[in-house]
Design a protein around this motif. Structure first.
Motif, PDB file in Angstrom:
ATOM      1  N   ASN A   1       0.788  -1.231   0.000  1.00  0.00           N
ATOM      2  CA  ASN A   1       0.000   0.000   0.000  1.00  0.00           C
ATOM      3  C   ASN A   1       0.820   1.282   0.000  1.00  0.00           C
ATOM      4  OD1 ASN A   1       0.594   0.546   2.789  1.00  0.00           O
ATOM      5  ND2 ASN A   1      -1.061  -0.844   3.384  1.00  0.00           N
ATOM      6  N   ILE A   2       2.151   1.199   0.169  1.00  0.00           N
ATOM      7  CA  ILE A   2       2.939   2.428   0.063  1.00  0.00           C
ATOM      8  C   ILE A   2       2.872   2.994  -1.358  1.00  0.00           C
ATOM      9  CG2 ILE A   2       4.525   1.770   1.900  1.00  0.00           C
ATOM     10  CD1 ILE A   2       6.624   1.247  -0.266  1.00  0.00           C
ATOM     11  N   HIS A   3       2.512   2.162  -2.327  1.00  0.00           N
ATOM     12  CA  HIS A   3       2.385   2.646  -3.698  1.00  0.00           C
ATOM     13  C   HIS A   3       1.111   3.480  -3.883  1.00  0.00           C
ATOM     14  CE1 HIS A   3       5.844   0.321  -5.045  1.00  0.00           C
ATOM     15  NE2 HIS A   3       5.402  -0.640  -4.268  1.00  0.00           N
ATOM     16  N   ILE A   4       0.257   3.438  -2.871  1.00  0.00           N
ATOM     17  CA  ILE A   4      -0.883   4.359  -2.815  1.00  0.00           C
ATOM     18  C   ILE A   4      -0.556   5.530  -1.901  1.00  0.00           C
ATOM     19  CG2 ILE A   4      -3.285   4.641  -2.103  1.00  0.00           C
ATOM     20  CD1 ILE A   4      -3.771   1.730  -2.851  1.00  0.00           C
ATOM     21  N   THR A   5      -0.070   5.227  -0.700  1.00  0.00           N
ATOM     22  CA  THR A   5       0.134   6.283   0.292  1.00  0.00           C
ATOM     23  C   THR A   5       1.261   7.242  -0.077  1.00  0.00           C
ATOM     24  OG1 THR A   5       1.563   4.823   1.616  1.00  0.00           O
ATOM     25  CG2 THR A   5      -0.790   4.857   2.143  1.00  0.00           C
ATOM     26  N   ASN A   6       2.187   6.798  -0.922  1.00  0.00           N
ATOM     27  CA  ASN A   6       3.258   7.688  -1.362  1.00  0.00           C
ATOM     28  C   ASN A   6       2.820   8.638  -2.477  1.00  0.00           C
ATOM     29  OD1 ASN A   6       5.028   6.599   0.461  1.00  0.00           O
ATOM     30  ND2 ASN A   6       6.264   5.482  -1.018  1.00  0.00           N
TER      31      ASN A   6
END
Length: 221
Positions: free
Chosen positions: A135-140
């Protein structure tokens, strides 16, 4: 334990274990078959693609993500995060309680529109080393996605109590908690009950609270 506790949620439609295609994980698949749990197999290292492909194949509109090292997740917290997401789904694409460490680690819940992760997977280069994360690929990318982090209420605010299993010290601490509640006949114990127990058994907290946690580099303090 993780699956049983997730299944106590009143708002989830299904539970899917996303494991790898490696032969060693045949044991996980057999476990799922034995206990009637849905599963999906994908890349070991490209976890972003594994989860994104699962979302596409199973036509998941809204995906709730849990970490496999969190056997003491509280279903009440799961439902609070899911409930907030659906209440404000026109306002946010992604709701979580894990961007900032406020809850005890091991109580992470994230929910997002499945198409968000599919989009992130398609736009992330295949050689990106961070594809081992999800999900860091969303949150970033707050420029692309509307993100909301929920912080723990005061009683649950214990960022230095680690209820996850990554090390032998973690296993010792979590095992002691499970054994205590098993001995008193409570199999559906809550986070509040865990914290009450630890408040009078501080030595258990000290078993694993000095362990190095690499994931902290991705978190806000």
């Amino acid at each position: 334990y993780l699956i049983q506790r997730i299944r106590q949620s009143r708002l989830l439609d299904d539970v899917i274990v996303a494991t790898t295609e490696n032969q060693i994980d045949d044991q996980i698949v057999q476990f799922c078959k034995t206990y009637g749990v849905n599963y999906y197999r994908g890349s070991e290292n490209d976890v972003l693609d594994r989860i994104s492909s699962m979302i596409e194949e199973k036509s998941i509109d809204h995906h709730v993500e849990f970490f496999g090292d969190s056997p003491l997740i509280d279903s009440h917290i799961i439902d609070e995060v899911i409930g907030y997401y659906f209440k404000y789904k026109d306002k946010y694409d992604f709701v979580t309680n894990s961007l900032k460490i406020t809850y005890p680690p091991g109580q992470e819940v994230s929910i997002y529109r499945g198409e968000c992760l599919v989009e992130a997977n398609r736009s992330t280069p295949l050689n990106d080393p961070l594809r081992e994360h999800v999900n860091i690929h969303i949150t970033n990318h707050p420029d692309k996605f509307k993100i909301k982090n929920l912080e723990a209420p005061r009683y649950y605010h214990h960022p230095n109590i680690y209820l996850e299993v990554d090390t032998p010290e973690d296993f010792e601490m979590i095992s002691a908690i499970i054994k205590h509640f098993a001995n008193i006949g409570n199999i559906n114990f809550t986070l509040a009950q865990i914290l009450d127990y630890l408040s009078i058994n501080n030595s258990l907290i000290e078993i694993n609270n000095k362990v190095f946690r690499k994931w902290k580099e991705f978190k806000k303090n």
